[in-house]
Design a protein around this motif. Structure first.
Motif, PDB file in Angstrom:
ATOM      1  N   ALA A  20       0.502  -1.638  -0.058  1.00 43.31           N
ATOM      2  CA  ALA A  20      -0.275  -0.122  -0.012  1.00 43.31           C
ATOM      3  C   ALA A  20       0.845   1.273  -0.058  1.00 43.31           C
ATOM      4  O   ALA A  20       1.456   1.218   0.534  1.00 43.31           O
ATOM      5  N   GLU A  21       0.372   2.282  -1.004  1.00 39.72           N
ATOM      6  CA  GLU A  21       1.373   3.552  -0.414  1.00 39.72           C
ATOM      7  C   GLU A  21       0.506   4.627  -0.446  1.00 39.72           C
ATOM      8  O   GLU A  21      -0.809   4.798  -0.578  1.00 39.72           O
ATOM      9  N   HIS A  22       1.264   5.079   0.465  1.00 38.82           N
ATOM     10  CA  HIS A  22       0.278   6.606   1.079  1.00 38.82           C
ATOM     11  C   HIS A  22       0.986   7.591   0.471  1.00 38.82           C
ATOM     12  O   HIS A  22       2.585   7.860   1.308  1.00 38.82           O
ATOM     13  N   GLN A  23       0.212   8.638   0.436  1.00 38.22           N
ATOM     14  CA  GLN A  23       1.055  10.215   0.640  1.00 38.22           C
ATOM     15  C   GLN A  23       0.709  10.972   1.821  1.00 38.22           C
ATOM     16  O   GLN A  23      -0.456  11.062   2.305  1.00 38.22           O
ATOM     17  N   ALA A  65       5.537  17.104  -1.698  1.00 38.65           N
ATOM     18  CA  ALA A  65       5.127  15.729  -1.714  1.00 38.65           C
ATOM     19  C   ALA A  65       5.838  14.486  -1.147  1.00 38.65           C
ATOM     20  O   ALA A  65       7.211  14.888  -1.968  1.00 38.65           O
ATOM     21  N   VAL A  66       5.963  14.070  -0.014  1.00 41.62           N
ATOM     22  CA  VAL A  66       6.655  12.676   0.547  1.00 41.62           C
ATOM     23  C   VAL A  66       5.142  11.571  -0.020  1.00 41.62           C
ATOM     24  O   VAL A  66       4.140  11.908   1.283  1.00 41.62           O
ATOM     25  N   SER A  67       6.111  10.119   0.017  1.00 40.60           N
ATOM     26  CA  SER A  67       4.802   9.670   0.040  1.00 40.60           C
ATOM     27  C   SER A  67       6.059   8.153   0.728  1.00 40.60           C
ATOM     28  O   SER A  67       6.839   7.700   0.652  1.00 40.60           O
ATOM     29  N   VAL A  68       5.429   7.038   1.249  1.00 42.45           N
ATOM     30  CA  VAL A  68       5.583   6.140   1.678  1.00 42.45           C
ATOM     31  C   VAL A  68       4.661   4.436   1.037  1.00 42.45           C
ATOM     32  O   VAL A  68       3.128   4.663   1.030  1.00 42.45           O
ATOM     33  N   VAL A  69       5.677   3.668   1.271  1.00 45.12           N
ATOM     34  CA  VAL A  69       4.978   2.654   0.854  1.00 45.12           C
ATOM     35  C   VAL A  69       5.038   1.568   1.795  1.00 45.12           C
ATOM     36  O   VAL A  69       5.930   0.861   2.426  1.00 45.12           O
ATOM     37  N   CYS A  70       4.323  -0.286   2.434  1.00 44.63           N
ATOM     38  CA  CYS A  70       4.419  -0.586   3.133  1.00 44.63           C
ATOM     39  C   CYS A  70       5.217  -2.013   2.804  1.00 44.63           C
ATOM     40  O   CYS A  70       5.012  -2.222   1.015  1.00 44.63           O
ATOM     41  N   GLU A  71       5.644  -2.877   2.807  1.00 45.74           N
ATOM     42  CA  GLU A  71       6.471  -3.314   2.355  1.00 45.74           C
ATOM     43  C   GLU A  71       5.922  -4.902   3.210  1.00 45.74           C
ATOM     44  O   GLU A  71       5.894  -5.608   2.895  1.00 45.74           O
ATOM     45  N   LYS A  72       6.433  -4.642   4.704  1.00 43.95           N
ATOM     46  CA  LYS A  72       6.035  -6.309   5.230  1.00 43.95           C
ATOM     47  C   LYS A  72       4.855  -5.379   6.918  1.00 43.95           C
ATOM     48  O   LYS A  72       5.559  -4.251   7.859  1.00 43.95           O
TER      49      LYS A  72
END
Length: 245
Positions: A20-23, A65-72
């Motif tokens: 999942a990716e979030h701003q 903008a800064v985004s994050v992507v969940c890995e585990k």
């Protein structure tokens, strides 16, 4: 992973799941980009009370903008014991302190209540929630307590569920054995702490007459309201909560 304890940690109410990716919002983006000086690919830990905690990595990092992507997933959500903390609001910094410590001590809900001698007549709920989130982030909690709208004591008592024990801190108690009294209770429960000036005689007598109320002593010394609240919550957690095996 040895880096994990030093990894920036943020509360994110959006759905957390692998890939999942979030701003991020403006404040969190500023914190990671400008305060922590993180770059694309750097790790960050994200959590909320529904999805648990995830290891994520920064994606886009720009001025806009800064985004994050969940890995585990790292941990499941971990709500504390079902103990409400009910307290008369205090002024500014002392209220901030009380909310932070109650969160750290494992209150599941924070419930401000207006008593006859409550000095503060308005509560900044957004500030309360922000302090609870900050405490949860810093203390590795995979949970943030609910923050309720303030209400008057008489209205709170009028609709009290009988199955929830109400522990009332009375600075004028006769010194009965607090630990023994608490050992006679079971969860769910709530702890009620009064304002700087204490409860009125009418409030005290009214509380003592209720069948679901247990009156405990705050000891031989007079404490400030924020000290009394944290001390009482620590004792309740030690006896009824998750501080014992």
């Amino acid at each position: 992973m040895s880096f994990m304890k030093d990894t920036a940690r943020l509360y994110l109410p959006q759905n957390l799941a692998e890939r999942a990716e979030h701003q991020l919002g403006q404040d969190q983006a500023h914190y990671l980009r400008d305060v922590m000086r993180l770059k694309p690919g750097d790790p960050v830990r994200l959590f909320n009370a529904e999805d648990g905690e995830f290891l994520a990595y920064l994606g886009t990092v720009t001025r806009k903008a800064v985004s994050v992507v969940c890995e585990k997933k790292l941990a499941e959500a971990s709500p504390p014991p079902d103990i409400d903390f009910i307290f008369a609001p205090l002024k500014h910094a002392r209220l901030d302190y009380l909310v932070q410590k109650a969160t750290e001590l494992g209150a599941r809900r924070l419930r401000p209540v207006y008593t006859a001698r409550t000095i503060v007549d308005r509560v900044n709920l957004d500030r309360m929630k922000a302090n609870a989130v900050e405490a949860a982030e810093q203390c590795n909690l995979v949970y943030v307590p609910e923050v309720s709208e303030p209400e008057k004591l008489d209205r709170l008592i009028a609709r009290w569920p009988a199955e929830r024990a109400l522990i009332y801190c009375d600075e004028r108690s006769d010194g009965a054995d607090t630990i023994a009294l608490l050992k006679g209770l079971t969860l769910p429960a709530a702890l009620l702490v009064g304002p700087e000036g204490g409860f009125t005689a009418e409030e005290r007598e009214g509380l003592k007459r209720l069948p679901f109320v247990t009156v405990i002593s705050l000891g031989p010394r007079i404490m400030r309201a924020d000290t009394a609240g944290t001390a009482a919550l620590a004792v309740v957690q030690a006896v009824l909560g998750d501080w014992h095996s």
